[in-house]
Design a protein around this motif. Structure first.
Motif, short mmCIF file in Angstrom:
data_model
loop_
_atom_site.label_atom_id
_atom_site.label_comp_id
_atom_site.label_asym_id
_atom_site.label_seq_id
_atom_site.Cartn_x
_atom_site.Cartn_y
_atom_site.Cartn_z
N ASN A 121 0.62 -1.18 0.24
CA ASN A 121 -0.44 -0.65 0.00
C ASN A 121 1.32 1.07 0.44
O ASN A 121 0.20 1.99 -0.19
CB ASN A 121 -1.22 0.02 0.92
CG ASN A 121 -1.84 -0.98 0.80
OD1 ASN A 121 -3.09 -0.79 0.03
ND2 ASN A 121 -2.13 -2.34 1.35
N ARG A 122 2.33 0.93 0.13
CA ARG A 122 3.15 2.10 -0.12
C ARG A 122 2.80 3.20 -1.85
O ARG A 122 3.11 4.28 -1.53
CB ARG A 122 4.60 2.16 0.16
CG ARG A 122 4.45 1.49 1.91
CD ARG A 122 6.24 1.14 1.82
NE ARG A 122 6.57 1.66 2.89
CZ ARG A 122 6.50 2.14 4.13
NH1 ARG A 122 7.04 3.04 3.99
NH2 ARG A 122 7.16 2.09 5.58
N GLY A 123 2.59 1.93 -2.31
CA GLY A 123 2.75 2.51 -3.67
C GLY A 123 3.71 3.19 -4.52
O GLY A 123 4.84 3.04 -3.15
N GLY A 124 3.97 3.66 -5.16
CA GLY A 124 4.60 4.41 -6.34
C GLY A 124 5.80 3.23 -6.50
O GLY A 124 5.26 2.47 -7.71
N GLN A 125 6.73 4.26 -7.15
CA GLN A 125 7.56 2.79 -8.13
C GLN A 125 8.67 2.47 -7.95
O GLN A 125 9.86 3.57 -7.11
CB GLN A 125 8.01 3.73 -9.65
CG GLN A 125 9.04 3.26 -10.67
CD GLN A 125 8.18 2.92 -11.74
OE1 GLN A 125 6.52 2.81 -11.67
NE2 GLN A 125 8.17 2.37 -12.90
N ILE A 126 9.42 1.54 -7.67
CA ILE A 126 10.70 0.56 -7.18
C ILE A 126 11.28 1.20 -8.27
O ILE A 126 10.97 0.17 -9.51
CB ILE A 126 10.76 -0.70 -7.26
CG1 ILE A 126 9.61 -1.17 -6.41
CG2 ILE A 126 11.85 -1.22 -6.89
CD1 ILE A 126 9.59 -2.78 -5.81
N PRO A 127 12.59 1.43 -7.92
CA PRO A 127 13.56 2.13 -9.28
C PRO A 127 14.57 0.73 -9.65
O PRO A 127 14.64 0.09 -9.51
CB PRO A 127 14.78 2.82 -8.29
CG PRO A 127 14.06 3.20 -6.81
CD PRO A 127 13.16 2.57 -6.60
N ALA A 128 14.41 1.15 -11.27
CA ALA A 128 15.77 0.20 -11.64
C ALA A 128 16.83 -0.20 -11.61
O ALA A 128 17.40 1.29 -10.62
CB ALA A 128 15.42 1.03 -13.28
#
Lengths: 451, 89
Positions: free
Chosen positions: A437-444
């Motif tokens: 539920n934190r959401g967002g994007q796990i960086p590459a």
């Protein structure tokens, strides 16, 4: 004249060891079907598919007869529908119906491409398409769907992971009457490829030509049978034997693709070097690993033997065809492989081992049945784990997981035919909700920066 | 264009005659025949020219399969390309 031993070997491979061509898949671009009026767009989609693929099944059957080798599936993949439907600004379910009708009318058993690519975020049409997947899959028979939620270059879209957990549950809930089959037609990818001929994850990428033929070979039975002749050989020899047999299998794929492309007047794309199993006896990838020396697939040593198998299949196949593509790796859907079903039922094969196996082969957690009360967030976390393996290892990984609504560990789901049956596999009970539920994007990852 | 007709099973009188008669009916010219006992099986392999067939290939293939069933042997009729591609680089 051709050597008599060679002729008999080929015949034995087809008759006794289930050698076949798993699929001829025609990729069709729908980019020229875009229209802001959804009904007009759907009509164009229907017309384009039925025109391009009018003779696909007929030609497939002709080739089958002439070469004497079964071609199990003739299928179609299309441009990700989210790109086509974006201009319509309404629910894209009508596209699924148009695809379904077209597939029925040309006689293919599955059509893939009800797809959205959201690895870096949602653009117009993506959210509508993803939200419509449960209804689209429940109200059609042959349409398959996929969503790409991550890649090595972009990282992982955690919002999309979260969404897909819920969508998978809804797909299963809407199709309880047909053993939750909706969820079996939906694949969540990391590093999805544009030219995959295998369902349910096939779609026709936007960089592909207007129309093309891709071929997926099969033949785990042939590999296992070849290995039985070397019960005491060392592992290097085993690798060589697999390479030789893989060469032969792939050559047939190349031949079938070349003939199909000539007769259909469509360019030949790639051969997918995957050892696709079927639930039929003698057509199992797990049994190859057992032939190499495991008492049961899933035990310690499974990852190493699979790595060897996957590598040898590619090395053997690479010279046998002009272009390789698709997933090209060991393809082991649990419910579609007699040895995997046995191993899962006996408890030797657990989900953690399956995860480890995907780090060295191509497809991820495929056709895995989990308890019906699994929360959406847990499904999302499974997707995130699998996507992380794909992202970090620069490879395709996928999740096709089926929550067996109303069932628990000890039960099973049975779809029959090529989809087989799968026992419900246990999952961990602890919740990953806060993470999801934190959401967002796990960086590459750092190693994606290759330029 | 050539096809390979393979007859596998128990040896009997007249197999060659019956299969070649059937080929002649379809105007398929027998180019070469080898016959041997291979791996405990009687195997007859015929190379036939199918470029001047008076019918389509699949009818010939079905008819030969049916003939095989009648004689209690297995008959496979396959285009030579599949063997060439698998066993030659």
């Amino acid at each position: 004249m051709i050597n008599a031993y060679d002729i008999l070997e080929t015949i034995r491979m087809i008759q006794d060891d289930c050698l076949d061509i798993r699929t001829i898949t025609m990729g069709i671009s729908l980019l020229d079907c875009i229209d802001s009026d959804i009904d007009k767009a759907c009509e164009k989609v229907y017309n384009k598919i039925t025109t391009k693929a009018a003779h696909l099944v007929e030609v497939g059957e002709q080739i089958e007869k002439e070469l004497g080798i079964p071609i199990i599936n003739k299928r179609i993949s299309v441009t990700p529908i989210a790109i086509i439907s974006a201009a319509c600004k309404c629910s894209p379910v009508k596209f699924a119906h148009a695809m379904d009708r077209a597939a029925k009318d040309v006689g293919v058993n599955l059509i893939g491409g009800y797809t959205a690519l959201v690895q870096k975020g949602f653009s117009a049409g993506d959210t509508e398409l993803i939200n419509s997947i449960p209804e689209a899959l429940a109200s059609t028979e042959r349409v398959c769907s996929s969503v790409n939620i991550g890649s090595t270059k972009t990282g992982i879209n955690l919002d999309a992971c979260k969404l897909m957990g819920r969508i998978i549950r809804e797909c299963a809930e809407k199709t309880v009457d047909s053993a939750c089959f909706g969820a079996a037609k939906l694949v969540v990818f990391c590093n999805a490829v544009d030219d995959n001929p295998f369902m349910a994850g096939a779609f026709h990428g936007v960089g592909e030509p207007d129309c093309m033929i891709n071929v997926g070979v099969s033949g785990p039975g042939v590999v296992r049978s070849a290995l039985t002749k070397y019960p005491d050989a060392d592992i290097t020899k085993i690798s060589d034997v697999i390479k030789e047999i893989s060469y032969k299998i792939t050559r047939v794929g190349q031949l079938v693709g070349t003939i199909a492309s000539q007769r259909l007047g469509v360019p030949f794309g790639i051969v997918d070097l995957s050892l696709a199993p079927t639930p039929a006896v003698g057509d199992s990838v797990a049994h190859i690993l057992e032939e190499i020396g495991l008492e049961k697939c899933g035990t310690h040593g499974t990852t190493a033997t699979l790595a060897l198998l996957n590598d040898a299949v590619k090395k053997g196949g690479v010279m046998a065809c002009s272009r390789i593509g698709g997933l090209s790796g060991a393809f082991i859907p649990v419910s579609e492989d007699a040895g995997m079903i046995d191993a899962a039922k006996s408890g030797a094969l657990c989900i953690e081992k399956l995860e480890a196996m995907t780090a060295v082969c191509s497809v991820g957690l495929d056709m895995i049945v989990v308890p019906g009360d699994t929360p959406a967030d847990t499904l999302s976390a499974i997707i995130a784990d699998e996507a992380a393996i794909g992202m970090v290892n620069c490879k395709t990984t996928a999740v096709r997981i089926i929550p067996a609504i109303g069932k628990d560990v000890g039960d099973e789901l049975d779809w029959g035919g090529l989809f087989g049956c799968g026992p419900v596999m246990p999952l961990k009970k602890e919740s990953p909700s806060k993470f999801i539920n934190r959401g967002g994007q796990i960086p590459a990852p750092l190693h994606s920066l290759k330029n | 264009m050539r096809a390979v007709v393979t007859v596998i099973g128990k040896d009997a009188v007249g197999i060659l005659a019956k299969v070649s008669t059937k080929c002649a009916e379809y105007n398929a010219n027998v180019v070469e025949v080898t016959q041997s006992v291979l791996q405990e099986l009687f195997a007859m392999i015929m190379l036939v020219d199918i470029s001047k067939l008076n019918s389509d290939f699949s009818t010939l293939s079905d008819d030969l399969t049916a003939l095989g069933e009648k004689m209690g042997v297995k008959i496979h009729t396959m285009h030579e390309d599949i063997f060439n591609c698998m066993h030659h680089i």
